[in-house]
Design a protein around this motif. Structure first.
Motif, PDB file in Angstrom:
ATOM      1  N   THR A 120     -16.205   9.244 -71.350  1.00  0.00           N
ATOM      2  CA  THR A 120     -15.512   9.383 -70.184  1.00  0.00           C
ATOM      3  C   THR A 120     -16.440  10.336 -69.229  1.00  0.00           C
ATOM      4  O   THR A 120     -16.320  10.144 -68.332  1.00  0.00           O
ATOM      5  CB  THR A 120     -14.256  10.249 -70.620  1.00  0.00           C
ATOM      6  OG1 THR A 120     -13.252   9.502 -71.548  1.00  0.00           O
ATOM      7  CG2 THR A 120     -13.523  10.468 -69.147  1.00  0.00           C
ATOM      8  N   SER A 121     -17.057  11.337 -69.983  1.00  0.00           N
ATOM      9  CA  SER A 121     -17.878  12.178 -68.913  1.00  0.00           C
ATOM     10  C   SER A 121     -19.022  11.694 -68.514  1.00  0.00           C
ATOM     11  O   SER A 121     -19.129  11.625 -67.251  1.00  0.00           O
ATOM     12  CB  SER A 121     -18.211  13.426 -69.924  1.00  0.00           C
ATOM     13  OG  SER A 121     -19.140  14.182 -69.085  1.00  0.00           O
TER      14      SER A 121
ATOM     15  N   PHE B 281     -17.177   8.802 -65.828  1.00  0.00           N
ATOM     16  CA  PHE B 281     -16.252   9.286 -64.791  1.00  0.00           C
ATOM     17  C   PHE B 281     -16.238  10.621 -64.497  1.00  0.00           C
ATOM     18  O   PHE B 281     -15.629  10.734 -63.555  1.00  0.00           O
ATOM     19  CB  PHE B 281     -14.807   8.590 -65.275  1.00  0.00           C
ATOM     20  CG  PHE B 281     -14.653   7.321 -65.573  1.00  0.00           C
ATOM     21  CD1 PHE B 281     -14.794   6.321 -64.606  1.00  0.00           C
ATOM     22  CD2 PHE B 281     -14.490   6.826 -66.721  1.00  0.00           C
ATOM     23  CE1 PHE B 281     -14.505   4.624 -64.903  1.00  0.00           C
ATOM     24  CE2 PHE B 281     -14.153   5.869 -67.356  1.00  0.00           C
ATOM     25  CZ  PHE B 281     -14.307   4.563 -66.301  1.00  0.00           C
TER      26      PHE B 281
ATOM     27  N   ILE C  24      -8.946   5.527 -62.156  1.00  0.00           N
ATOM     28  CA  ILE C  24      -9.538   6.437 -63.291  1.00  0.00           C
ATOM     29  C   ILE C  24      -8.628   6.976 -64.146  1.00  0.00           C
ATOM     30  O   ILE C  24      -8.899   6.738 -65.432  1.00  0.00           O
ATOM     31  CB  ILE C  24     -10.152   7.459 -62.590  1.00  0.00           C
ATOM     32  CG1 ILE C  24     -11.655   6.863 -61.715  1.00  0.00           C
ATOM     33  CG2 ILE C  24     -10.714   8.617 -63.612  1.00  0.00           C
ATOM     34  CD1 ILE C  24     -12.262   8.219 -61.246  1.00  0.00           C
TER      35      ILE C  24
ATOM     36  N   ALA D 173      -8.537  12.803 -69.325  1.00  0.00           N
ATOM     37  CA  ALA D 173      -8.866  12.317 -70.584  1.00  0.00           C
ATOM     38  C   ALA D 173      -8.292  13.351 -71.448  1.00  0.00           C
ATOM     39  O   ALA D 173      -8.005  13.208 -72.715  1.00  0.00           O
ATOM     40  CB  ALA D 173     -10.358  11.978 -70.941  1.00  0.00           C
TER      41      ALA D 173
ATOM     42  N   TYR E 218      -8.428   3.888 -66.864  1.00  0.00           N
ATOM     43  CA  TYR E 218      -9.791   3.543 -67.360  1.00  0.00           C
ATOM     44  C   TYR E 218      -9.866   4.611 -68.483  1.00  0.00           C
ATOM     45  O   TYR E 218     -10.231   4.271 -69.603  1.00  0.00           O
ATOM     46  CB  TYR E 218     -10.775   3.551 -66.480  1.00  0.00           C
ATOM     47  CG  TYR E 218     -10.758   2.427 -65.587  1.00  0.00           C
ATOM     48  CD1 TYR E 218     -10.305   1.102 -65.931  1.00  0.00           C
ATOM     49  CD2 TYR E 218     -10.894   2.589 -64.076  1.00  0.00           C
ATOM     50  CE1 TYR E 218     -10.125   0.130 -64.854  1.00  0.00           C
ATOM     51  CE2 TYR E 218     -10.892   1.495 -63.143  1.00  0.00           C
ATOM     52  CZ  TYR E 218     -10.464   0.064 -63.648  1.00  0.00           C
ATOM     53  OH  TYR E 218     -10.426  -0.957 -62.717  1.00  0.00           O
ATOM     54  N   THR E 219      -9.817   6.041 -67.972  1.00  0.00           N
ATOM     55  CA  THR E 219      -9.846   6.989 -69.043  1.00  0.00           C
ATOM     56  C   THR E 219      -8.982   6.965 -70.201  1.00  0.00           C
ATOM     57  O   THR E 219      -9.455   7.270 -71.408  1.00  0.00           O
ATOM     58  CB  THR E 219      -9.873   8.352 -68.424  1.00  0.00           C
ATOM     59  OG1 THR E 219      -8.673   8.418 -67.997  1.00  0.00           O
ATOM     60  CG2 THR E 219     -11.090   8.431 -67.387  1.00  0.00           C
ATOM     61  N   THR E 220      -7.767   6.876 -70.015  1.00  0.00           N
ATOM     62  CA  THR E 220      -6.749   6.940 -71.205  1.00  0.00           C
ATOM     63  C   THR E 220      -7.036   5.460 -72.089  1.00  0.00           C
ATOM     64  O   THR E 220      -6.816   5.653 -73.326  1.00  0.00           O
ATOM     65  CB  THR E 220      -5.429   6.802 -70.424  1.00  0.00           C
ATOM     66  OG1 THR E 220      -5.347   7.713 -69.546  1.00  0.00           O
ATOM     67  CG2 THR E 220      -4.337   6.949 -71.618  1.00  0.00           C
TER      68      THR E 220
ATOM     69  N   GLY F  16     -12.587  11.937 -64.907  1.00  0.00           N
ATOM     70  CA  GLY F  16     -12.249  11.240 -66.007  1.00  0.00           C
ATOM     71  C   GLY F  16     -11.966  12.350 -67.043  1.00  0.00           C
ATOM     72  O   GLY F  16     -10.985  11.971 -67.621  1.00  0.00           O
TER      73      GLY F  16
END
Length: 308
Positions: A117-118, A121, A252, A129, A255-257, A125
């Protein structure tokens, strides 16, 4: 979501895992070293990354979205717990059943999800997260550990594990900084930035090192574990997509989840198995194969996101 960018990042992380594997084979990292590095990641590096993500100007819309994401994650965990309870209730071997149920529900969100994630995003992100990371710790130390210890587990100790978890503390500190629009002093901010920057490479090297000693045979890998891999690596991430999009979560936060949900089996399944003196070989094999398969399944899951 740029699938090519995600795939290249996954490949890069797999290369870092290979570096960790080579370090193990060359004898440069021993068991105690791996344990020490794991503790550094959990207790120092990851909290710094979380605090860094929250160090931004307050936004009511962003806080509201974080709340919606958190609610979605709780719903997803509830569905996963019910599904695995029904799906594996006929597995007679208690050691295998609890490994299958835990492995299906809990992903390696901290060690693999946060670094990914880092990298993809940035701080935005990681900000979203942390909802998945908090939920993982809360559910894992309540429902998850109960799968292994039953009603005989020490509830006070489990609550203590949640309350004193450095990532939970970092989330609370981060929320205070975010809601008050506070920033760390310059020197402290630089220190947090430097420490958090080693999260991705160090996490992947430690994972690669843990994979180096795994052996696969009929004793270590029961064929029923393929059902766990199907659920953990593909079906449950797709469930997350359906639930989150139904709640109107996009961009985002979505996407992150989903990325956190698409991560392989959590390594703590091995520790919980050892905690109750169970046979750890199926847990180790499950975690290892799930991690290897994730190189393919994570991009596949995101291809499904783009199709929705």
């Amino acid at each position: 979501m740029n699938l090519a960018q995600l795939t290249s990042q996954i490949i890069l992380m797999f290369i870092l895992m290979l570096v960790g594997l080579m370090i193990n084979k060359l004898g440069f990292m021993h068991g105690q070293t791996s344990t020490d590095l794991t503790n550094i990641l959990l207790y120092v590096v990851s909290p710094c990354l979380i605090i860094k993500a929250f160090e931004q100007t307050f936004s009511a819309n962003r806080l509201q979205m974080l709340g919606r994401v958190s609610l979605g994650i709780v719903i997803i965990y509830g569905l996963m717990i019910v599904i695995t309870q029904l799906a594996f209730k006929r597995v007679n071997d208690p050691n295998l059943q609890r490994i299958m149920r835990y492995g299906s529900v809990y992903s390696n969100a901290g060690f693999m999800g946060i670094p990914l994630t880092s990298a993809l995003f940035g701080s935005t992100g990681v900000f979203f997260a942390v909802a998945s990371l908090a939920a993982f710790n809360i559910f894992s130390w309540t429902h998850g550990i109960t799968l292994f210890t039953g009603s005989q587990g020490n509830r006070r100790e489990n609550i203590k594990q949640i309350a004193l978890n450095p990532n939970i503390i970092a989330i609370i500190v981060g929320l205070i900084l975010f809601m008050a629009s506070l920033h760390l002093p310059t020197i402290a901010n630089h220190a947090v930035t430097y420490v958090s920057s080693i999260n991705t490479p160090l996490s992947m090297i430690v994972i690669g090192n843990s994979l180096a000693d795994v052996t696969f045979n009929r004793e270590t890998f029961d064929k029923r574990l393929w059902w766990v891999l199907l659920l953990r690596n593909l079906l449950f991430p797709y469930l997350a997509i359906v639930v989150l999009e139904f709640m109107g979560i996009t961009g985002i936060p979505l996407y992150t989840t989903v990325l956190m949900a698409a991560c392989p089996v959590a390594g703590i399944v091995v520790l919980f198995t050892l905690k109750v003196h169970g046979h750890p070989a199926p847990a180790v094999a499950l975690m290892s194969i799930s991690t290897i398969l994730s190189v393919v399944t994570i991009p596949l899951v995101f291809a499904l996101v783009n199709l929705h």
